[in-house]
Design a protein around this motif. Sequence first.
Motif, PDB file in Angstrom:
ATOM      1  N   UNK A 153      16.195   7.051  20.050  1.00  0.00           N
ATOM      2  CA  UNK A 153      17.279   6.072  19.997  1.00  0.00           C
ATOM      3  C   UNK A 153      16.833   4.647  19.662  1.00  0.00           C
ATOM      4  N   UNK A 154      15.534   4.405  19.597  1.00  0.00           N
ATOM      5  CA  UNK A 154      15.041   3.053  19.309  1.00  0.00           C
ATOM      6  C   UNK A 154      14.993   2.742  17.825  1.00  0.00           C
ATOM      7  N   UNK A 155      15.310   3.728  16.965  1.00  0.00           N
ATOM      8  CA  UNK A 155      15.221   3.496  15.522  1.00  0.00           C
ATOM      9  C   UNK A 155      16.528   3.821  14.818  1.00  0.00           C
ATOM     10  N   UNK A 156      16.649   3.275  13.612  1.00  0.00           N
ATOM     11  CA  UNK A 156      17.709   3.642  12.676  1.00  0.00           C
ATOM     12  C   UNK A 156      17.014   4.238  11.460  1.00  0.00           C
ATOM     13  N   UNK A 157      17.302   5.492  11.152  1.00  0.00           N
ATOM     14  CA  UNK A 157      16.713   6.148   9.985  1.00  0.00           C
ATOM     15  C   UNK A 157      17.468   5.657   8.760  1.00  0.00           C
ATOM     16  N   UNK A 158      16.758   4.992   7.869  1.00  0.00           N
ATOM     17  CA  UNK A 158      17.386   4.444   6.669  1.00  0.00           C
ATOM     18  C   UNK A 158      17.367   5.424   5.510  1.00  0.00           C
ATOM     19  N   UNK A 159      16.250   6.104   5.309  1.00  0.00           N
ATOM     20  CA  UNK A 159      16.175   7.091   4.235  1.00  0.00           C
ATOM     21  C   UNK A 159      15.026   8.057   4.496  1.00  0.00           C
ATOM     22  N   UNK A 160      15.161   9.242   3.904  1.00  0.00           N
ATOM     23  CA  UNK A 160      14.116  10.256   3.967  1.00  0.00           C
ATOM     24  C   UNK A 160      13.947  10.805   2.567  1.00  0.00           C
ATOM     25  N   UNK A 161      12.713  10.814   2.083  1.00  0.00           N
ATOM     26  CA  UNK A 161      12.400  11.360   0.761  1.00  0.00           C
ATOM     27  C   UNK A 161      11.181  12.263   0.900  1.00  0.00           C
ATOM     28  N   UNK A 162      11.211  13.397   0.226  1.00  0.00           N
ATOM     29  CA  UNK A 162      10.118  14.361   0.318  1.00  0.00           C
ATOM     30  C   UNK A 162       9.475  14.583  -1.035  1.00  0.00           C
ATOM     31  N   UNK A 163       8.148  14.737  -1.005  1.00  0.00           N
ATOM     32  CA  UNK A 163       7.391  15.000  -2.224  1.00  0.00           C
ATOM     33  C   UNK A 163       6.542  16.241  -2.016  1.00  0.00           C
ATOM     34  N   UNK A 164       6.860  17.347  -2.721  1.00  0.00           N
ATOM     35  CA  UNK A 164       6.050  18.559  -2.571  1.00  0.00           C
ATOM     36  C   UNK A 164       4.779  18.497  -3.416  1.00  0.00           C
ATOM     37  N   UNK A 165       3.692  18.969  -2.838  1.00  0.00           N
ATOM     38  CA  UNK A 165       2.426  19.123  -3.544  1.00  0.00           C
ATOM     39  C   UNK A 165       2.064  20.599  -3.455  1.00  0.00           C
ATOM     40  N   UNK A 166       2.533  21.379  -4.428  1.00  0.00           N
ATOM     41  CA  UNK A 166       2.356  22.829  -4.393  1.00  0.00           C
ATOM     42  C   UNK A 166       0.888  23.229  -4.432  1.00  0.00           C
ATOM     43  N   UNK A 167       0.047  22.458  -5.104  1.00  0.00           N
ATOM     44  CA  UNK A 167      -1.365  22.806  -5.226  1.00  0.00           C
ATOM     45  C   UNK A 167      -2.088  22.770  -3.881  1.00  0.00           C
ATOM     46  N   UNK A 168      -1.713  21.823  -3.032  1.00  0.00           N
ATOM     47  CA  UNK A 168      -2.367  21.688  -1.737  1.00  0.00           C
ATOM     48  C   UNK A 168      -1.528  22.239  -0.594  1.00  0.00           C
ATOM     49  N   UNK A 169      -0.331  22.710  -0.880  1.00  0.00           N
ATOM     50  CA  UNK A 169       0.518  23.283   0.153  1.00  0.00           C
ATOM     51  C   UNK A 169       1.041  22.275   1.145  1.00  0.00           C
ATOM     52  N   UNK A 170       1.387  21.067   0.674  1.00  0.00           N
ATOM     53  CA  UNK A 170       1.855  20.007   1.565  1.00  0.00           C
ATOM     54  C   UNK A 170       3.177  19.443   1.048  1.00  0.00           C
ATOM     55  N   UNK A 171       4.094  19.240   1.958  1.00  0.00           N
ATOM     56  CA  UNK A 171       5.331  18.526   1.654  1.00  0.00           C
ATOM     57  C   UNK A 171       5.261  17.208   2.415  1.00  0.00           C
ATOM     58  N   UNK A 172       5.109  16.099   1.713  1.00  0.00           N
ATOM     59  CA  UNK A 172       5.057  14.781   2.359  1.00  0.00           C
ATOM     60  C   UNK A 172       6.474  14.302   2.594  1.00  0.00           C
ATOM     61  N   UNK A 173       6.822  14.096   3.858  1.00  0.00           N
ATOM     62  CA  UNK A 173       8.162  13.640   4.228  1.00  0.00           C
ATOM     63  C   UNK A 173       8.058  12.157   4.550  1.00  0.00           C
ATOM     64  N   UNK A 174       8.606  11.315   3.687  1.00  0.00           N
ATOM     65  CA  UNK A 174       8.529   9.861   3.822  1.00  0.00           C
ATOM     66  C   UNK A 174       9.793   9.361   4.514  1.00  0.00           C
ATOM     67  N   UNK A 175       9.630   8.806   5.702  1.00  0.00           N
ATOM     68  CA  UNK A 175      10.760   8.351   6.514  1.00  0.00           C
ATOM     69  C   UNK A 175      10.751   6.827   6.556  1.00  0.00           C
ATOM     70  N   UNK A 176      11.812   6.219   6.049  1.00  0.00           N
ATOM     71  CA  UNK A 176      11.991   4.775   6.136  1.00  0.00           C
ATOM     72  C   UNK A 176      12.899   4.514   7.333  1.00  0.00           C
ATOM     73  N   UNK A 177      12.458   3.680   8.253  1.00  0.00           N
ATOM     74  CA  UNK A 177      13.257   3.413   9.444  1.00  0.00           C
ATOM     75  C   UNK A 177      13.085   1.963   9.876  1.00  0.00           C
ATOM     76  N   UNK A 178      14.031   1.493  10.649  1.00  0.00           N
ATOM     77  CA  UNK A 178      13.898   0.169  11.259  1.00  0.00           C
ATOM     78  C   UNK A 178      14.115   0.318  12.753  1.00  0.00           C
ATOM     79  N   UNK A 179      13.474  -0.568  13.486  1.00  0.00           N
ATOM     80  CA  UNK A 179      13.582  -0.543  14.938  1.00  0.00           C
ATOM     81  C   UNK A 179      14.783  -1.383  15.337  1.00  0.00           C
ATOM     82  N   UNK A 180      15.620  -0.800  16.176  1.00  0.00           N
ATOM     83  CA  UNK A 180      16.829  -1.485  16.630  1.00  0.00           C
ATOM     84  C   UNK A 180      16.432  -2.766  17.375  1.00  0.00           C
ATOM     85  N   UNK A 181      17.185  -3.783  17.230  1.00  0.00           N
ATOM     86  CA  UNK A 181      17.060  -5.098  17.828  1.00  0.00           C
ATOM     87  C   UNK A 181      16.080  -5.982  17.082  1.00  0.00           C
ATOM     88  N   UNK A 182      14.900  -5.473  16.717  1.00  0.00           N
ATOM     89  CA  UNK A 182      13.964  -6.317  15.982  1.00  0.00           C
ATOM     90  C   UNK A 182      14.256  -6.299  14.486  1.00  0.00           C
TER      91      UNK A 182
END
Length: 139
Positions: A90-119
């Motif tokens: 509850x201390x954050x506001x999720x602004x956006x989520x973007x994912x980048x798959x890397x099939x060669x290495x078997x990784x999905x990077x999930x990039x979360x942009x967020x801001x902390x409430x009040x600050x």
Amino acid sequence: MDNQTDKSFLGTGWSFPPTFRREWYGVEMLSEEADVYSSIGIILATMTGERVMLPTFGCNLRPYVFEPMNVPNIAMIEKIVKEALVLHEPRIIVESIASTPDQNNGVLSIDIQYSIITTNTRYNYVFPFYMNEATNIDH
């Protein structure tokens, strides 16, 4: 009071994994933004139902480990991540989520942009979701 914003409302908690120090006979603690950042990682790495006293806590990503990283699955993973963070941090506001798959290495990077409430300070968290387990096996 000085110009510094009081951030004590963000809390203080144990570092994860818990680290104990003999020098001062205590456990390492995280405060303010570092505690929020650590909390996000714990939420994303915990399987829903894994916590005995908190059965809804976590993010149910494990069923997607061996699924193809196509558009519908990536969209569902992003939805699951957003819902878990909105529900459990509850201390954050999720602004956006973007994912980048890397099939060669078997990784999905999930990039979360967020801001902390009040600050209203903006932050970024990249969660590496591994699409293939046991990737250190020799081929």
